[in-house]
Design a protein around this motif. Structure first.
Motif, PDB file in Angstrom:
ATOM      1  N   ALA A 215       0.818  -1.211   0.000  1.00 39.41           N
ATOM      2  CA  ALA A 215       0.000   0.000   0.000  1.00 39.41           C
ATOM      3  C   ALA A 215       0.850   1.258   0.000  1.00 39.41           C
ATOM      4  O   ALA A 215       0.480   2.266  -0.624  1.00 39.41           O
ATOM      5  N   THR A 216       1.991   1.239   0.678  1.00 42.49           N
ATOM      6  CA  THR A 216       2.856   2.424   0.693  1.00 42.49           C
ATOM      7  C   THR A 216       3.488   2.698  -0.662  1.00 42.49           C
ATOM      8  O   THR A 216       3.908   3.828  -0.937  1.00 42.49           O
ATOM      9  N   LEU A 217       3.567   1.665  -1.521  1.00 44.95           N
ATOM     10  CA  LEU A 217       4.183   1.839  -2.840  1.00 44.95           C
ATOM     11  C   LEU A 217       3.178   2.177  -3.924  1.00 44.95           C
ATOM     12  O   LEU A 217       3.570   2.522  -5.040  1.00 44.95           O
ATOM     13  N   VAL A 218       1.899   2.069  -3.615  1.00 44.90           N
ATOM     14  CA  VAL A 218       0.877   2.313  -4.637  1.00 44.90           C
ATOM     15  C   VAL A 218       0.975   3.727  -5.228  1.00 44.90           C
ATOM     16  O   VAL A 218       0.932   3.885  -6.456  1.00 44.90           O
ATOM     17  N   PRO A 219       1.107   4.790  -4.416  1.00 48.82           N
ATOM     18  CA  PRO A 219       1.223   6.129  -5.024  1.00 48.82           C
ATOM     19  C   PRO A 219       2.401   6.238  -5.989  1.00 48.82           C
ATOM     20  O   PRO A 219       2.267   6.835  -7.059  1.00 48.82           O
ATOM     21  N   LEU A 220       3.535   5.660  -5.606  1.00 46.43           N
ATOM     22  CA  LEU A 220       4.709   5.717  -6.485  1.00 46.43           C
ATOM     23  C   LEU A 220       4.454   4.970  -7.784  1.00 46.43           C
ATOM     24  O   LEU A 220       4.794   5.452  -8.876  1.00 46.43           O
ATOM     25  N   LEU A 221       3.866   3.795  -7.704  1.00 44.78           N
ATOM     26  CA  LEU A 221       3.590   3.015  -8.911  1.00 44.78           C
ATOM     27  C   LEU A 221       2.614   3.741  -9.830  1.00 44.78           C
ATOM     28  O   LEU A 221       2.775   3.731 -11.055  1.00 44.78           O
ATOM     29  N   LEU A 222       1.605   4.386  -9.265  1.00 44.46           N
ATOM     30  CA  LEU A 222       0.641   5.116 -10.087  1.00 44.46           C
ATOM     31  C   LEU A 222       1.295   6.299 -10.800  1.00 44.46           C
ATOM     32  O   LEU A 222       1.001   6.571 -11.972  1.00 44.46           O
ATOM     33  N   VAL A 223       2.187   6.992 -10.109  1.00 47.63           N
ATOM     34  CA  VAL A 223       2.888   8.122 -10.745  1.00 47.63           C
ATOM     35  C   VAL A 223       3.769   7.628 -11.884  1.00 47.63           C
ATOM     36  O   VAL A 223       3.846   8.253 -12.950  1.00 47.63           O
ATOM     37  N   ILE A 224       4.428   6.487 -11.685  1.00 47.05           N
ATOM     38  CA  ILE A 224       5.277   5.926 -12.743  1.00 47.05           C
ATOM     39  C   ILE A 224       4.439   5.539 -13.950  1.00 47.05           C
ATOM     40  O   ILE A 224       4.802   5.833 -15.101  1.00 47.05           O
ATOM     41  N   VAL A 225       3.305   4.885 -13.712  1.00 47.46           N
ATOM     42  CA  VAL A 225       2.444   4.462 -14.823  1.00 47.46           C
ATOM     43  C   VAL A 225       1.959   5.671 -15.601  1.00 47.46           C
ATOM     44  O   VAL A 225       1.916   5.658 -16.844  1.00 47.46           O
ATOM     45  N   GLU A 226       1.597   6.738 -14.922  1.00 50.84           N
ATOM     46  CA  GLU A 226       1.099   7.921 -15.615  1.00 50.84           C
ATOM     47  C   GLU A 226       2.197   8.613 -16.423  1.00 50.84           C
ATOM     48  O   GLU A 226       1.906   9.416 -17.316  1.00 50.84           O
ATOM     49  N   GLY A 227       3.454   8.314 -16.132  1.00 49.76           N
ATOM     50  CA  GLY A 227       4.555   8.909 -16.884  1.00 49.76           C
ATOM     51  C   GLY A 227       5.012   8.096 -18.080  1.00 49.76           C
ATOM     52  O   GLY A 227       5.971   8.496 -18.770  1.00 49.76           O
ATOM     53  N   LEU A 228       4.358   6.972 -18.369  1.00 51.77           N
ATOM     54  CA  LEU A 228       4.725   6.163 -19.531  1.00 51.77           C
ATOM     55  C   LEU A 228       4.463   6.930 -20.816  1.00 51.77           C
ATOM     56  O   LEU A 228       3.508   7.710 -20.914  1.00 51.77           O
ATOM     57  N   ASN A 229       5.299   6.682 -21.834  1.00 52.82           N
ATOM     58  CA  ASN A 229       5.233   7.498 -23.045  1.00 52.82           C
ATOM     59  C   ASN A 229       5.143   6.640 -24.299  1.00 52.82           C
ATOM     60  O   ASN A 229       5.441   5.434 -24.274  1.00 52.82           O
ATOM     61  N   THR A 230       4.765   7.284 -25.380  1.00 48.51           N
ATOM     62  CA  THR A 230       4.806   6.695 -26.731  1.00 48.51           C
ATOM     63  C   THR A 230       5.597   7.611 -27.655  1.00 48.51           C
ATOM     64  O   THR A 230       5.253   7.775 -28.828  1.00 48.51           O
ATOM     65  N   THR A 231       6.630   8.215 -27.133  1.00 52.38           N
ATOM     66  CA  THR A 231       7.435   9.169 -27.900  1.00 52.38           C
ATOM     67  C   THR A 231       8.075   8.486 -29.106  1.00 52.38           C
ATOM     68  O   THR A 231       8.747   7.457 -28.962  1.00 52.38           O
ATOM     69  N   PRO A 232       7.900   9.035 -30.300  1.00 53.26           N
ATOM     70  CA  PRO A 232       8.553   8.435 -31.475  1.00 53.26           C
ATOM     71  C   PRO A 232      10.046   8.700 -31.457  1.00 53.26           C
ATOM     72  O   PRO A 232      10.526   9.673 -30.859  1.00 53.26           O
ATOM     73  N   HIS A 233      10.791   7.837 -32.142  1.00 54.11           N
ATOM     74  CA  HIS A 233      12.248   7.974 -32.254  1.00 54.11           C
ATOM     75  C   HIS A 233      12.636   7.794 -33.721  1.00 54.11           C
ATOM     76  O   HIS A 233      13.086   6.714 -34.131  1.00 54.11           O
ATOM     77  N   PRO A 234      12.471   8.841 -34.524  1.00 58.29           N
ATOM     78  CA  PRO A 234      12.766   8.711 -35.955  1.00 58.29           C
ATOM     79  C   PRO A 234      14.263   8.587 -36.225  1.00 58.29           C
ATOM     80  O   PRO A 234      15.106   9.031 -35.433  1.00 58.29           O
TER      81      PRO A 234
END
Length: 783
Positions: free
Chosen positions: A647-666
């Motif tokens: 439970a103490t790690l849930v906030p950290l995990l949620l913040v990490i998930v929200e920072g996931l990206n689909t940035t292109p790399h041409p």
């Protein structure tokens, strides 16, 4: 034992005069009871003067003022024997005792009894369970003092262990019982070791140098800051993936601005090694001067630019710095939250949310914006050096001027990366110094006249560090002031700012690069005039945690309110002219603060909003983790269940998930071979803002002068070149380029379709006094 050996070797009753001293209940030093190891002897419960005298004799004292070195003698002899657990071997042997505590006759021999007198005995012997050496050297310093104050030569190397043995040897190398110096006592049979010695505590082993080094390395590897550093690096690699998948050939988001910034790092490293005086006069935008100041320079990365040459090295360097910039941002915000008093998990939430906020995903192509980790790191160092935290207030004992110097140097390095985010940071530091000085004065002399130590060394560190920061800022600013003087069109107006000012909906809209919210917010992005700079969502999880931190936090209430005020103010400023036209918010800064009119996009002030929201969230998560520890302490055993730990790690995990990206790399367009062989000054056609930035990257092999260039503004000279060169090759364009000093023109065949050069690229050049050469897909015109 109730009988003792007499001087003649025969037994005597326990109540005989010669044994009376050995039966004393108490010693002169206060020892009690038989077998107590204190040298006391008991007879019918009575303590006699003779017993006390005997104790004095046992301490090596004799009436005539002389003492032997080891065992005291009677008539020049010693017994060398003990019964009933009594031991010989110390400087205080019972064989030398007599009823009146005096030597029966004669003086003690130097060196104790020898082996030639084995049968001689003293008048008195030890009682049952008593040891002859129970009274150790602690009584009289272990030297066997005489009655007249002189000390003999006998000594013991250690106190009696309670078994009737001693490790001591006399001054002649022999034990006190007359035996040789083997260290054995008469009570030991055949020199056997004490069976109880196995139960004694083992001596502490002395670690070797290798073991000590290994332990130090081990402690360093599991130290909090080592784990924070490693964690930041690993997270940076994962959350920026696939940046390091093909680091020599791809760039994050696009290859326009990243190509420009890859060239900037390469140029600064190259010119500082070869000709530092020409730093601000770059090889691009020929024949313009001060061209390196046409945009943010990333000058702080110049040491990295000194490694490697060519476009591939520049791309690799850019990608590595891109990943490290995210790691530094995470670590810096973590360090700031920890210094202010947050717990580890709360500080991790602040670090991750600061580095991987969804709005920053739209800035992946702007390394000077992503490189923001020096801001929280410098603030953490300065707070550490001044002994300040939100949770504990000012603690003078924690002051350290070294951290203050480090903080100012990191701040100066951050400023050297560019004024885009460095200028607001500089003004924040200046405002903080003023507010802190005024607050200090009021508390010290007006409101609360309490002496609050600051120290001359700390004041000197602030003065020196602040001067270094201001000096670097001034040296960096001079070229930009020169550019503004030479190119008035580069100065922005309040109308330009309004184009990039985001509406309030931008704070709840994520960029397309967000893996979680990108597709869901597509409709909202369509309503924004310039969504790359107006999608400013810091994260819904961060919003929720920060809101919770207003009510449940480790921060004090006034600090929470100050953080909330900072969030509101920075959000209002980030809206630029959208908040009541910015009349009382952004416009005064734009008009009165030096350099503020050079900032193009107000939305980048969201960086400060994100940091403050992260600190509010860190307070809430830290309070939650502390509550979990309290609940765990009440459990038996006091250990949190897996559910509580997770439970103490849930906030950290949620913040990490929200920072996931689909940035292109041409993939970056490969460097034409002609760029490695043709001398400058040269012009590459076609030319425009987007196409010129890869040209700048291609020039990193030789750094020859090129007319092309891309930056935050376009000089009039380059505009004129592009207009005239649209008809190249013709006489007008050739003459004009020769006037500028251009020697070669490179026409890219793969880029001319749909341009004016699609027809003229193969046109004859007879009569123009130029030559033409094909090098791969490039047509080279030599003027």
């Amino acid at each position: 034992m109730t009988t003792d050996q007499s001087a003649a070797g025969g037994p005597q009753p326990a109540d005989a005069p010669g044994a009376e001293g050995a039966a004393a209940k108490k010693t002169a030093a206060g020892g009690t009871g038989p077998g107590s190891g204190t040298g006391a002897r008991e007879t019918d419960g009575r303590t006699t003067d003779a017993g006390r005298a005997t104790d004095q004799a046992a301490d090596g004292k004799v009436a005539d003022g002389r003492a032997g070195n080891s065992g005291s003698e009677t008539d020049g002899t010693t017994s060398g024997k003990a019964e009933s657990g009594d031991t010989a071997g110390s400087s205080r042997t019972a064989e030398a005792k007599v009823a009146d505590g005096k030597v029966a006759g004669g003086t003690s021999a130097d060196g104790g009894s020898g082996p030639d007198k084995p049968d001689s005995t003293a008048a008195g012997t030890s009682g049952p369970g008593d040891t002859a050496d129970d009274r150790t050297a602690d009584d009289k310093g272990g030297s066997g003092e005489t009655a007249d104050g002189k000390s003999g030569a006998s000594r013991t190397d250690g106190a009696n262990d309670g078994s009737g043995k001693t490790d001591g040897k006399d001054g002649s190398g022999k034990d006190g019982s007359g035996k040789d110096g083997s260290g054995k006592s008469a009570g030991d049979k055949d020199g056997e070791a004490d069976p109880w010695a196995a139960f004694a505590p083992a001596p502490e082993p002395v670690p070797t140098r290798v073991r000590r080094i290994g332990r130090a390395i081990g402690r360093g590897l599991i130290h909090e800051w080592t784990l924070a550093t490693v964690g930041s690096l690993v997270l940076a690699v994962l959350l920026t993936w696939p940046t390091l998948r093909y680091p020599r050939h791809t760039l994050p988001q696009d290859y326009w601005d990243p190509s420009l910034q890859a060239w900037q790092m390469a140029w600064s490293g190259h010119i500082l090694l070869t000709n530092p005086a020409q730093l601000w006069h770059a090889n691009t935008f020929f024949p313009e001067s001060w061209s390196f100041a046409f945009s943010d320079t990333l000058l702080g990365y110049a040491p990295a630019g000194m490694l490697g040459t060519g476009p591939e090295a520049a791309i690799l360097r850019y990608n590595i710095i891109f990943v490290l910039a995210h790691a530094l941002a995470t670590f810096g915000a973590y360090a700031l939250a920890r210094q202010l008093g947050a717990g580890r998990i709360g500080a991790a939430v602040a670090g991750v949310s600061y580095a991987y906020a969804p709005w920053l995903l739209a800035q992946a192509g702007h390394l000077h914006v992503v490189s923001n980790g020096g801001i929280p790191l410098a603030l953490a160092m300065l707070a550490r050096g001044h002994g300040y935290s939100l949770r504990h207030g000012y603690r003078p004992e924690r002051r350290h001027d070294g951290w203050v110097y480090a903080g100012w140097l990191v701040a100066a390095w951050q400023l050297s990366l560019g004024f885009g985010i460095g200028l607001p940071f500089a003004y924040f530091l200046g405002g903080t110094v003023v507010v802190a000085a005024v607050t200090w004065f009021l508390r010290r002399w007006v409101v609360r006249p309490v002496k609050r130590p600051f120290g001359r060394r700390l004041l000197l560190a602030d003065l020196v560090g602040g001067a270094i920061f201001a000096g670097i800022g001034l040296l960096m600013a001079l070229p930009y002031f020169k550019v503004a003087q030479l190119h008035p069109q580069a100065e922005r107006t309040i109308g330009d700012i309004s184009i990039f000012s985001p509406p309030a909906i931008g704070f709840f809209t994520a960029p397309a690069e967000s893996r979680v919210w990108g597709s869901l917010h597509e409709g909202a992005r369509a309503t924004l005039p310039w969504h790359p700079e107006m999608t400013l969502l810091p994260g819904f999880v961060l919003y929720a945690l920060a809101a919770g931190g207003l009510f449940f936090s480790v921060w004090k209430l006034r600090h929470r309110l100050l953080l909330l005020a900072g969030v509101v103010v920075t959000m209002v400023l980030a809206m630029g002219t959208r908040f009541f036209d910015g009349t009382f918010t952004y416009a005064p800064l734009f008009e009165h603060l030096p350099g503020w009119n050079g900032l193009r996009t107000p939305g980048r002030l969201m960086l400060w909003t994100t940091l403050l929201l992260g600190l509010l969230a860190a307070g809430a998560v830290s309070a939650f983790a502390a509550r979990v520890r309290e609940i765990s302490a009440e459990r038996i055993p006091s250990w949190p269940s897996p559910g509580l730990r997770l439970a103490t790690l849930v906030p950290l995990l949620l913040v990490i998930v929200e920072g996931l990206n689909t940035t292109p790399h041409p993939v970056v367009p490969p460097q034409p071979a002609a760029m490695r062989t043709v001398d400058g000054p040269l012009l590459v056609l076609p030319s425009n803002q987007s196409l010129d930035q890869p040209v700048m990257l291609w020039s990193t092999s030789r750094f020859q002068d090129v007319v092309n260039g891309g930056s935050g503004f376009t000089p009039h000279q380059l505009d004129e070149v592009r207009r005239v060169a649209a008809a190249f090759p013709d006489q007008t364009s050739v003459d004009y380029l020769r006037t500028l000093g251009v020697r070669n023109v490179l026409l890219m065949r793969d880029q001319v379709p749909g341009t004016p050069w699609e027809i003229t690229i193969d046109a004859p050049v007879d009569g123009l006094d130029i030559t033409r050469e094909e090098i791969g897909q490039v047509v080279v015109f030599r003027l």
